[in-house]
Design an enzyme around this catalytic site. Structure first.
Site, PDB file in Angstrom:
ATOM      1  N   CYS A 114       0.813  -1.227   0.000  1.00 54.48           N
ATOM      2  CA  CYS A 114       0.000   0.000   0.000  1.00 54.48           C
ATOM      3  C   CYS A 114       0.844   1.273   0.000  1.00 54.48           C
ATOM      4  O   CYS A 114       0.339   2.361  -0.283  1.00 54.48           O
ATOM      5  CB  CYS A 114      -0.935   0.019   1.199  1.00 54.48           C
ATOM      6  SG  CYS A 114      -1.995  -1.414   1.279  1.00 54.48           S
ATOM      7  N   HIS A 242      -3.339   7.401   2.888  1.00 56.92           N
ATOM      8  CA  HIS A 242      -3.724   6.098   2.337  1.00 56.92           C
ATOM      9  C   HIS A 242      -5.084   5.728   2.913  1.00 56.92           C
ATOM     10  O   HIS A 242      -5.311   5.835   4.124  1.00 56.92           O
ATOM     11  CB  HIS A 242      -2.670   5.047   2.711  1.00 56.92           C
ATOM     12  CG  HIS A 242      -3.120   3.643   2.450  1.00 56.92           C
ATOM     13  ND1 HIS A 242      -3.731   3.269   1.269  1.00 56.92           N
ATOM     14  CD2 HIS A 242      -3.055   2.518   3.216  1.00 56.92           C
ATOM     15  CE1 HIS A 242      -4.015   1.981   1.326  1.00 56.92           C
ATOM     16  NE2 HIS A 242      -3.625   1.506   2.489  1.00 56.92           N
ATOM     17  N   ASN A 272     -10.286   0.013   0.166  1.00 54.25           N
ATOM     18  CA  ASN A 272      -8.825   0.093   0.193  1.00 54.25           C
ATOM     19  C   ASN A 272      -8.292  -0.434  -1.142  1.00 54.25           C
ATOM     20  O   ASN A 272      -8.469  -1.608  -1.455  1.00 54.25           O
ATOM     21  CB  ASN A 272      -8.307  -0.751   1.375  1.00 54.25           C
ATOM     22  CG  ASN A 272      -6.793  -0.744   1.488  1.00 54.25           C
ATOM     23  OD1 ASN A 272      -6.089  -0.326   0.570  1.00 54.25           O
ATOM     24  ND2 ASN A 272      -6.287  -1.240   2.604  1.00 54.25           N
TER      25      ASN A 272
END
Ligand code: UT7
Length: 316
Positions: A114, A242, A272
């Site tokens: 990520c 994020h 996500n």
């Protein structure tokens, strides 16, 4: 070292939307639980016949158009991803072919989970300092629905597919993005096994442990980046986090007293999307005019590896 700035952004998102109620039909969960614990309302998933390459190319094309930069001016192209359509050719080489980037454009994929987009931004800054062509394509793209365990309610509700891209430019006199990047090699709380390991190629995550890691990593990154850049919270025009869990963002926003007009959450829409999450936010912000020429953005990400990172990036 000369710094980079963002010239333009773009994104590619699948049309198909999976709602929380859709997931409640396949695992024991509910819209109320997912919304309250994560902030996610739905996510976009690729369907049969669609590929992550299509989205990656769409995002890159959008960023080039927005930047007004031609493919032949691109010196390097990096795709941050852990779910490329093909291992070889790389996603970046697929973009090169689709857009007709020159043969001496340096194209490769990068996996920092990520945090991948931030690793790629920093890598691009280093590369463009040595490149005769001063524009670069930095892309985050993920097909996480492909590595989702649809029987695990703790993870299957979280992830979405998508791609975001930025065209950056490197110029003499521009300050560095002051990237702070780090890794702590452990697969204990978050991993995706590779093929032929005898274990399905799915996300395995101990969510609460990762949550605790993230809650500490985010402020650590913000403090380190501000220190390295010689800035304060007030010097930052916009914070881009994020999008892993709305609660992680809310905690950071409260800690630094960041006003509502200085951050943005699109996790409700996309879930996500790992390496695509930061550039998807950047692209929506630029499109809506909330960031633009001169905006100074502080961005933070964290994820599998474990990895974490932050950087200050300006729009040219
Ligand atoms: O992008 C990179 C990294 N990823 C992350 O940053 C993810 C970080 N972690 C998280 O966002 C959260 O930990 C989750 C959203 C994954 C889970 O939330 P949580 O508040 O940590 O829940 P939990 O795992 O501690 O589970 C609490 C309860 C459990 O039930 P019991 O044992 O208390 O009866 C779970 O079984 O919630 C249950 N649960 C669910 N219930 C309904 C777990 N998932 C679900 C679900 N629906 N989907």
């Amino acid at each position: 070292m000369n710094g980079i700035k963002i010239r333009g952004t773009g994104r590619g998102v699948p049309e198909h939307i999976v709602t929380n109620d859709d997931l409640a039909r396949i695992v024991d969960t509910s819209d109320e639980w997912i919304t309250a614990r994560t902030g996610i309302r739905h996510r976009h998933h690729l369907q049969a016949g669609e590929t992550i390459t299509d989205l990656t190319v769409a995002a890159a094309r959008g960023a080039l158009e927005k930047a007004g930069v031609a493919p032949e001016d691109i010196g390097a192209c990096i795709v941050a991803t852990l779910t490329p359509e093909t291992l070889v050719p790389s996603a970046a080489c697929q973009v090169q072919r689709a857009l007709g980037l020159p043969h001496d454009t340096i194209c490769f994929d990068l996996n920092a989970a990520c945090t991948g987009f931030l690793f790629a931004l920093h890598t691009m800054e280093c590369l463009l300092n040595a490149s005769p062509r001063k524009f670069g394509l930095v892309i985050g793209a993920e097909n996480l629905s492909r590595v989702t365990n649809w029987a695990d309610r703790g993870t299957c509700i979280l992830f979405g597919d998508g791609a975001g891209a930025a065209v950056v430019e490197c110029r003499e006199g521009w300050s560095s993005i002051s990237a702070v990047l780090g890794c702590h090699g452990t697969g204990g709380m978050l991993r995706i096994p590779g093929p032929e390991t005898g274990v399905p190629c799915h996300v395995y995550m101990e969510g609460t442990k990762v949550f605790k890691f993230a809650v500490e990593a985010v402020p650590w990154c913000i403090d380190q980046v501000l220190h390295r850049a010689g800035l304060t919270v007030d010097d930052v025009d916009f914070f881009v986090f994020h999008q892993a869990n709305a609660r992680i963002i809310d905690l950071a926003v409260r800690k630094y007293r960041i006003p509502q007009e200085k951050y943005y959450k699109n996790i409700g829409e996309y879930g996500n999307t790992s390496a695509a999450s930061v550039p998807l936010v950047l692209s929506e912000l630029e499109e809506s005019g909330r960031v633009g020429p001169g905006s100074r953005v502080l961005t933070v990400a964290f994820g599998g590896g474990l990895t974490w990172g932050g950087a200050v990036v300006e729009f040219a």
